[in-house]
Scaffold this motif. Sequence first.
Motif, PDB file in Angstrom:
ATOM      1  N   VAL A 111      14.814   8.889   0.905  1.00  0.00           N
ATOM      2  CA  VAL A 111      15.121   9.684   2.092  1.00  0.00           C
ATOM      3  C   VAL A 111      16.371  10.477   1.720  1.00  0.00           C
ATOM      4  O   VAL A 111      17.497  10.030   1.929  1.00  0.00           O
ATOM      5  CB  VAL A 111      15.357   8.784   3.322  1.00  0.00           C
ATOM      6  N   ASP A 112      16.164  11.655   1.121  1.00  0.00           N
ATOM      7  CA  ASP A 112      17.265  12.280   0.393  1.00  0.00           C
ATOM      8  C   ASP A 112      17.283  13.807   0.471  1.00  0.00           C
ATOM      9  O   ASP A 112      17.879  14.467  -0.385  1.00  0.00           O
ATOM     10  CB  ASP A 112      17.218  11.863  -1.072  1.00  0.00           C
ATOM     11  N   GLY A 113      16.626  14.362   1.481  1.00  0.00           N
ATOM     12  CA  GLY A 113      16.636  15.814   1.618  1.00  0.00           C
ATOM     13  C   GLY A 113      15.951  16.548   0.485  1.00  0.00           C
ATOM     14  O   GLY A 113      16.120  17.763   0.312  1.00  0.00           O
ATOM     15  N   GLY A 114      15.170  15.820  -0.314  1.00  0.00           N
ATOM     16  CA  GLY A 114      14.402  16.432  -1.397  1.00  0.00           C
ATOM     17  C   GLY A 114      15.133  16.504  -2.723  1.00  0.00           C
ATOM     18  O   GLY A 114      14.562  16.955  -3.727  1.00  0.00           O
ATOM     19  N   ILE A 115      16.377  16.020  -2.793  1.00  0.00           N
ATOM     20  CA  ILE A 115      17.182  16.242  -3.985  1.00  0.00           C
ATOM     21  C   ILE A 115      16.671  15.487  -5.216  1.00  0.00           C
ATOM     22  O   ILE A 115      16.907  15.915  -6.350  1.00  0.00           O
ATOM     23  CB  ILE A 115      18.662  15.859  -3.705  1.00  0.00           C
ATOM     24  N   SER A 116      15.941  14.396  -5.013  1.00  0.00           N
ATOM     25  CA  SER A 116      15.481  13.606  -6.156  1.00  0.00           C
ATOM     26  C   SER A 116      14.235  14.183  -6.824  1.00  0.00           C
ATOM     27  O   SER A 116      13.927  13.809  -7.968  1.00  0.00           O
ATOM     28  CB  SER A 116      15.194  12.155  -5.730  1.00  0.00           C
ATOM     29  N   SER A 117      13.522  15.073  -6.146  1.00  0.00           N
ATOM     30  CA  SER A 117      12.251  15.520  -6.708  1.00  0.00           C
ATOM     31  C   SER A 117      12.043  17.030  -6.697  1.00  0.00           C
ATOM     32  O   SER A 117      11.067  17.520  -7.271  1.00  0.00           O
ATOM     33  CB  SER A 117      11.092  14.861  -5.942  1.00  0.00           C
ATOM     34  N   LEU A 118      12.946  17.776  -6.072  1.00  0.00           N
ATOM     35  CA  LEU A 118      12.775  19.232  -5.978  1.00  0.00           C
ATOM     36  C   LEU A 118      13.970  19.945  -6.579  1.00  0.00           C
ATOM     37  O   LEU A 118      15.089  19.439  -6.566  1.00  0.00           O
ATOM     38  CB  LEU A 118      12.620  19.649  -4.509  1.00  0.00           C
ATOM     39  N   LYS A 119      13.724  21.157  -7.087  1.00  0.00           N
ATOM     40  CA  LYS A 119      14.800  21.990  -7.616  1.00  0.00           C
ATOM     41  C   LYS A 119      14.894  23.282  -6.814  1.00  0.00           C
ATOM     42  O   LYS A 119      13.926  23.733  -6.249  1.00  0.00           O
ATOM     43  CB  LYS A 119      14.539  22.323  -9.093  1.00  0.00           C
ATOM     44  N   LEU A 163      24.318  22.233   0.497  1.00  0.00           N
ATOM     45  CA  LEU A 163      23.577  23.217  -0.289  1.00  0.00           C
ATOM     46  C   LEU A 163      22.951  22.625  -1.541  1.00  0.00           C
ATOM     47  O   LEU A 163      22.027  23.221  -2.112  1.00  0.00           O
ATOM     48  CB  LEU A 163      24.501  24.382  -0.664  1.00  0.00           C
ATOM     49  N   ARG A 164      23.414  21.456  -1.988  1.00  0.00           N
ATOM     50  CA  ARG A 164      22.818  20.792  -3.153  1.00  0.00           C
ATOM     51  C   ARG A 164      21.421  20.270  -2.843  1.00  0.00           C
ATOM     52  O   ARG A 164      20.635  19.992  -3.751  1.00  0.00           O
ATOM     53  CB  ARG A 164      23.701  19.630  -3.609  1.00  0.00           C
ATOM     54  N   HIS A 165      21.105  20.095  -1.565  1.00  0.00           N
ATOM     55  CA  HIS A 165      19.824  19.521  -1.145  1.00  0.00           C
ATOM     56  C   HIS A 165      18.835  20.625  -0.788  1.00  0.00           C
ATOM     57  O   HIS A 165      19.202  21.590  -0.117  1.00  0.00           O
ATOM     58  CB  HIS A 165      20.034  18.605   0.071  1.00  0.00           C
ATOM     59  N   PRO A 166      17.578  20.495  -1.186  1.00  0.00           N
ATOM     60  CA  PRO A 166      16.583  21.498  -0.812  1.00  0.00           C
ATOM     61  C   PRO A 166      16.487  21.731   0.698  1.00  0.00           C
ATOM     62  O   PRO A 166      16.205  22.847   1.135  1.00  0.00           O
ATOM     63  CB  PRO A 166      15.280  20.906  -1.369  1.00  0.00           C
ATOM     64  N   LEU A 167      16.733  20.703   1.501  1.00  0.00           N
ATOM     65  CA  LEU A 167      16.671  20.874   2.953  1.00  0.00           C
ATOM     66  C   LEU A 167      17.988  21.362   3.547  1.00  0.00           C
ATOM     67  O   LEU A 167      18.111  21.491   4.769  1.00  0.00           O
ATOM     68  CB  LEU A 167      16.234  19.570   3.625  1.00  0.00           C
ATOM     69  N   ILE A 194      15.376   1.467   0.650  1.00  0.00           N
ATOM     70  CA  ILE A 194      15.600   2.873   0.985  1.00  0.00           C
ATOM     71  C   ILE A 194      16.686   3.416   0.057  1.00  0.00           C
ATOM     72  O   ILE A 194      17.738   2.807  -0.091  1.00  0.00           O
ATOM     73  CB  ILE A 194      16.016   3.041   2.447  1.00  0.00           C
ATOM     74  N   ALA A 195      16.407   4.560  -0.564  1.00  0.00           N
ATOM     75  CA  ALA A 195      17.363   5.185  -1.483  1.00  0.00           C
ATOM     76  C   ALA A 195      17.781   6.543  -0.917  1.00  0.00           C
ATOM     77  O   ALA A 195      17.136   7.558  -1.174  1.00  0.00           O
ATOM     78  CB  ALA A 195      16.743   5.349  -2.868  1.00  0.00           C
ATOM     79  N   PRO A 196      18.858   6.574  -0.153  1.00  0.00           N
ATOM     80  CA  PRO A 196      19.298   7.841   0.442  1.00  0.00           C
ATOM     81  C   PRO A 196      20.104   8.683  -0.544  1.00  0.00           C
ATOM     82  O   PRO A 196      20.621   8.191  -1.553  1.00  0.00           O
ATOM     83  CB  PRO A 196      20.208   7.397   1.597  1.00  0.00           C
ATOM     84  N   SER A 197      20.226   9.952  -0.210  1.00  0.00           N
ATOM     85  CA  SER A 197      21.242  10.788  -0.817  1.00  0.00           C
ATOM     86  C   SER A 197      22.469  10.719   0.103  1.00  0.00           C
ATOM     87  O   SER A 197      22.550   9.861   0.977  1.00  0.00           O
ATOM     88  CB  SER A 197      20.744  12.222  -0.980  1.00  0.00           C
TER      89      SER A 197
END
Length: 231
Positions: free
Chosen positions: A223-231, A188-192, A163-166
Amino acid sequence: MANYLIIGASSGIGKTLSNQLAEAGHLVFGTFNQNKMTPDHPNIKYFNYNALEEDLSLESLPDALTGIIYCPGSINLRPFERIKPADFINDFNLQVVGAIKTIQAVIPKLKNSENAAIILFSTVAVQTGLPFHSQVSASKGAIEGLTKALAAEYAPKIRVNCIAPSLTDTPLAASLLNSDQKREANALRHPLKRIGTTQDIANMAEFLLSNKASWITGQIMHVDGGISSLK
């Protein structure tokens, strides 16, 4: 009832996962290093364990383990030029060598189980690339490689996932979240638009340990609130 070993069960993700598995009726053997723990549930049995010691004894555990979860880690964020080689070695010993020694010690017990699983932890910084994260990324990058190698070697008997969290709200991350301004900025850095919780990560770990994930191995789960794949 399944038997689970959680290394680093005294706080953060490990503690939350221990309680979730115990509530589901499983028996959890959880470790602490410095602070002696009082179980929150009768299905949790704590014992002292230091993964950095040369001689590790886990013979008192049941003959069959359904899963092992290795939680110890560190978050040291500094400019690369200010990090001594010894700092990298210390992190590597805790996060990689400690996991290796522990897994090697319980492999025979995992082989005695019908649906055995190993869960390791990385960080979103490994595959995303973040400034000041060289120390943690070096060790966690090794963990991701170890995950895939072990998954290949022990299939089909033992599943291995990571598991790779933010950024997650744990005691380990306290210095990064110790003011309202820091919490808001990091959210706010995370898309979610929020910080991860220990339950967010524990939910994924519980799923990967279960029969519902019986066709999943060798994966790095973000499991990272979308930060690894979304802008």
